[in-house]
Design a protein around this motif. Structure first.
Motif, short mmCIF file in Angstrom:
data_model
loop_
_atom_site.label_atom_id
_atom_site.label_comp_id
_atom_site.label_asym_id
_atom_site.label_seq_id
_atom_site.Cartn_x
_atom_site.Cartn_y
_atom_site.Cartn_z
N PRO A 196 0.79 -1.23 0.00
CA PRO A 196 0.00 0.00 0.00
C PRO A 196 0.83 1.28 0.00
O PRO A 196 0.29 2.36 -0.27
N VAL A 197 2.12 1.18 0.28
CA VAL A 197 2.98 2.37 0.31
C VAL A 197 3.84 2.46 -0.95
O VAL A 197 4.53 3.45 -1.17
N LEU A 255 9.18 10.74 3.60
CA LEU A 255 7.74 10.70 3.35
C LEU A 255 7.22 9.28 3.41
O LEU A 255 6.12 9.03 3.92
N ARG A 256 8.00 8.35 2.90
CA ARG A 256 7.57 6.95 2.89
C ARG A 256 7.25 6.46 4.29
O ARG A 256 6.18 5.88 4.54
N TYR A 257 8.15 6.69 5.23
CA TYR A 257 7.92 6.20 6.59
C TYR A 257 6.87 7.02 7.32
O TYR A 257 6.22 6.51 8.25
N PHE A 288 3.63 5.13 8.95
CA PHE A 288 3.10 5.41 10.29
C PHE A 288 1.60 5.72 10.21
O PHE A 288 0.81 5.22 11.02
N LEU A 289 1.21 6.55 9.23
CA LEU A 289 -0.18 6.96 9.11
C LEU A 289 -1.08 5.83 8.62
O LEU A 289 -2.31 5.97 8.63
N GLN A 290 -0.49 4.73 8.17
CA GLN A 290 -1.30 3.57 7.81
C GLN A 290 -1.26 2.50 8.90
O GLN A 290 -2.29 1.87 9.18
N VAL A 349 6.96 -5.78 4.64
CA VAL A 349 7.50 -5.33 3.35
C VAL A 349 8.15 -3.96 3.44
O VAL A 349 9.14 -3.70 2.75
N GLU A 350 7.64 -3.09 4.30
CA GLU A 350 8.15 -1.73 4.35
C GLU A 350 9.22 -1.50 5.41
O GLU A 350 9.98 -0.54 5.32
#
Length: 724
Positions: free
Chosen positions: A120-121, A133-135, A139-141, A360-361
């Motif tokens: 999803p990211v 921005l990715r992390y 966090f927001l997900q 995955v992230e």
């Protein structure tokens, strides 16, 4: 609580339900083994995306069960019982959910097809090329998803304990149920989750349709209600200004649902656009027999229970329905079982979403050479950790499910600007620096947490401020401020080093995609090779959507949806008509206006809902069944190789974290060379095309059209032989 007289039926229904789920998990496990054996999908794709082979029924079933959760079955009736027809806010917010999910789904799906996005990211990583921005988005997900899962834990505990007259504080039943959900996810991945969702969707649908029919025929329907005899006459009054303001804000807070990872997984897992199209239509249609039914149960339940204060109005109403015996009792048993099914259907979706995000992230980048099979096993361990965290929060959070949603949805809303800017930015000139977006998201998230815990949660009568909506507005302002400052203080022009890097890329010498915003520290640049040989620019996104009728790209359509959803807010003078302070009832000379037993303003909300529903249905009908590939145009004009979609097998070839997709790179390279041959031939002759040029054109078309076939790389040679 359900009486012992009716528990016998539940002792049969609940075990049968769990047996069905076990069968689904076994089928899903065999399906995963088949996909890996036949090399249709790698382990990660098979586990987390079901091999991207969910057809229309599977897609519709899993989206339905993931969206209409336990709160739909239990929470909405309970809310309507306690607040009356103001609970119709859930109908308006579903239109906003479909608005956001449908509006962004086409573009996210297309980007996934050409860039092989799985997580999803991935879109944010590929589009903005920034670890910072990715992390932030991770966090927001992750945080809202864990809170959402904790809410399901809280709901399972309350529902199951109430069903079998257990102590409200007893935790072992929910621990066992969450353990079963965890095993199902381990065994069958998203395929198991989706199939069990379909079973749960059938049970829920039957319940939502049967309950109002039984209640209206055996007990009360809306037309049987009399405001002068109604135990809570204040529900017939027009809502207060604060309630109406909350109604409007709540209508739009859940536009952010498309950013929730478990719904984004469904966007990527569907086998084609037709499957997503069916899913979108089901979401819109289901609003009428889920949320509206929930409000019906709660408001009619006030009459059934005589307005008594009860711990779980839904369970008590179902108990009264079961007392009627016969078919009514059977429907009540199925409905109570459906409440458990609804909660579990959302919980299992959230478990696998958390697992994919963290694995995955966060884990995979730390162990980039680990095989997908090993990473999938690490993902199972991550699922255990996620479930444990949710159990701890859910068991010890005493404020209930509604209180959790008050913080979960506002946090999710803060991820929206990044996706909207990334998907709909016009060009490099208007592009926004990822640090500007991240700074705005962080500032607004801090605001959301601060305003909620320091004011909204502590005050008995706080101002009608929705932390998510006001946080969203704050974030847009912060992004604009930071980006303006960046452009004024720095240079928005591309550096000489970047120009040289672009030249190397065009000459085939670059080691990876160029950066949209260069001159950033190395730690902020993520690995990007797995997405493609060139960067995902705003121009490439827009070019990929040429010829596609996508509604959210039309500002007039977006405004029309916003306006039509806003019109569902009552917008009426408050507390009308007044109540007699002595009798607590309405004055006989000033009765409330009603339509079939419900207040006129509530009827207005329901009637107004036809407008956004019709807009969404028409837009869904006009949605393409597939991303069209015009072979004739390709033969005449060629195609940008970066817009060529990956085949199913090309998507399922991942063996490490950031390996370059050699198969599709070679296919795109061959297309590019064939197009060069055509251009060179056109430059040297003004006569009719020779046979060599015609063969090159056919070769281009054949290679592009391979996106509709399940091809191994070696099979492409056969395709070319047939083409020339």
């Amino acid at each position: 609580m359900v009486s012992e007289e009716h528990q016998t039926g539940l002792l049969i229904a609940v075990p049968v339900y769990f047996v069905l789920l076990t069968g689904c998990a076994y089928w899903a496990h065999r399906r995963m083994e088949r996909m890996e054996h036949e090399k249709i999908a790698d382990t990660l794709s098979a586990h987390y995306l079901g091999g991207r082979e969910f057809g229309p029924l599977m897609t519709a079933g899993t989206i339905f069960a993931s969206l209409f959760s336990g709160y739909t079955v239990i929470g909405v009736p309970n809310e309507a019982y306690n607040t009356g027809w103001a609970a119709l806010r859930w109908m308006s917010t579903i239109w906003a959910i479909v608005f956001g999910y449908f509006g962004t789904g086409l573009r996210l799906r297309k980007a996934s097809n050409i860039r092989n996005h799985q997580s999803p990211v991935d879109f944010i990583t590929d589009r903005f090329q920034s670890q910072f921005l990715r992390y932030t988005i991770v966090f927001l997900q992750v945080v809202p998803t864990i809170i959402y899962l904790a809410a399901q834990v809280n709901a399972i505990k309350g529902t199951f304990n109430s069903m079998f007259n257990l102590s409200p504080d007893s935790a072992y039943p929910v621990v066992i149920i969450m353990g079963i959900i965890l095993v199902f996810e381990w065994v069958g991945g998203l395929s198991s989750v989706a199939l069990t969702d379909c079973v749960q969707a059938v049970i829920m649908t039957f319940s939502f349709i049967a309950i109002p029919c039984v209640l209206a025929s055996k007990l009360y329907g809306w037309k049987d209600l009399d405001p002068f005899e109604y135990p809570r006459p204040e529900f017939y009054q027009t809502p207060s200004r604060e309630t109406q303001w909350d109604f409007w804000q709540f209508s739009f807070i859940n536009f952010s649902f498309f950013t929730l990872p478990h719904l984004m997984q469904r966007t990527y897992a569907a086998t084609d656009l037709t499957s997503l199209k069916v899913g979108y239509a089901v979401m819109a249609i289901a609003n009428w027999f889920t949320m509206l039914t929930g409000v019906f149960i709660g408001t009619v339940g006030v009459m059934i229970l005589d307005g008594a204060t009860v711990a779980s109005p839904f369970t008590s109403i179902m108990e009264a329905m079961m007392d009627e015996g016969g078919f009514s009792k059977a429907v009540g048993i199925i409905a109570v079982t459906a409440s458990l099914a609804a909660i579990m259907s959302t919980a299992d979706s959230l478990v696998i979403a958390i697992s994919q995000l963290i694995t995955v992230e966060i884990v995979y980048p730390m162990r980039p050479k680990t095989s997908p099979k090993e990473i999938a096993w690490i993902g199972r361990a991550v699922s255990l950790v996620g479930v444990t965290a949710a159990l701890i929060i859910g068991i010890f959070w005493k404020s209930g499910v509604g209180d959790m949603s008050n913080i979960q949805f506002p946090i999710s809303m803060q991820a929206v600007p990044a996706f909207i800017i990334g998907m709909y930015g016009w060009s490099d000139r208007t592009d926004v620096h990822p640090w500007s977006v991240a700074s705005g998201a962080i500032a607004s998230t801090i605001y959301v947490l601060a305003i909620y815990f320091s004011y909204l949660k502590r005050e008995n009568e706080p101002m009608p401020i929705n932390a998510g909506i006001t946080g969203f507005a704050l974030q847009i302002g912060c992004i604009a401020l930071v980006e303006t400052g960046r452009r004024l203080l720095g240079s928005s022009k591309r550096s000489k080093a970047q120009v040289n890097e672009d030249k190397k890329e065009n000459d085939g010498e670059s080691s990876g995609p160029s950066l949209h915003f260069p001159n950033r520290p190395q730690w902020d640049v993520p690995k990007l090779s797995r997405f493609g040989d060139h960067a995902l620019s705003p121009q490439l996104i827009w070019k990929s959507m040429e010829g596609v009728n996508e509604p959210l790209a039309n500002l007039w359509w977006a405004f029309l949806m916003f306006f039509s959803i806003s019109m569902l807010t009552p917008g009426v003078p408050e507390y009308e008509p007044p109540l007699d302070p002595n009798s607590g009832s309405f004055y006989s000379f000033a009765p409330p206006a009603t339509v079939n037993g419900i207040p006129w303003w509530a009827f207005k909300i329901i009637l107004s809902g036809i407008v956004p529903f019709a807009i969404l249905i028409v837009a869904t009908k006009n949605m393409p069944n597939k991303f069209a590939v015009d072979a004739e145009t390709i033969e005449k004009e060629g195609i940008d190789p970066d817009l060529v979609e990956l085949t199913l097998r090309e998507k399922g070839r991942r063996t490490s974290y950031d390996e370059r997709n050699i198969s599709v790179s070679r296919r795109r390279s061959t297309i590019s060379k064939a197009m060069d041959e055509v251009r060179m031939a056109a430059e040297h002759t003004k006569l009719e095309e020779d046979s060599e040029t015609m063969r090159s054109r056919r070769r281009i078309s054949a290679l592009v059209m391979a996106n509709n076939l399940a091809l191994d790389h070696e099979d492409l040679g056969d395709i070319l032989e047939e083409a020339i």
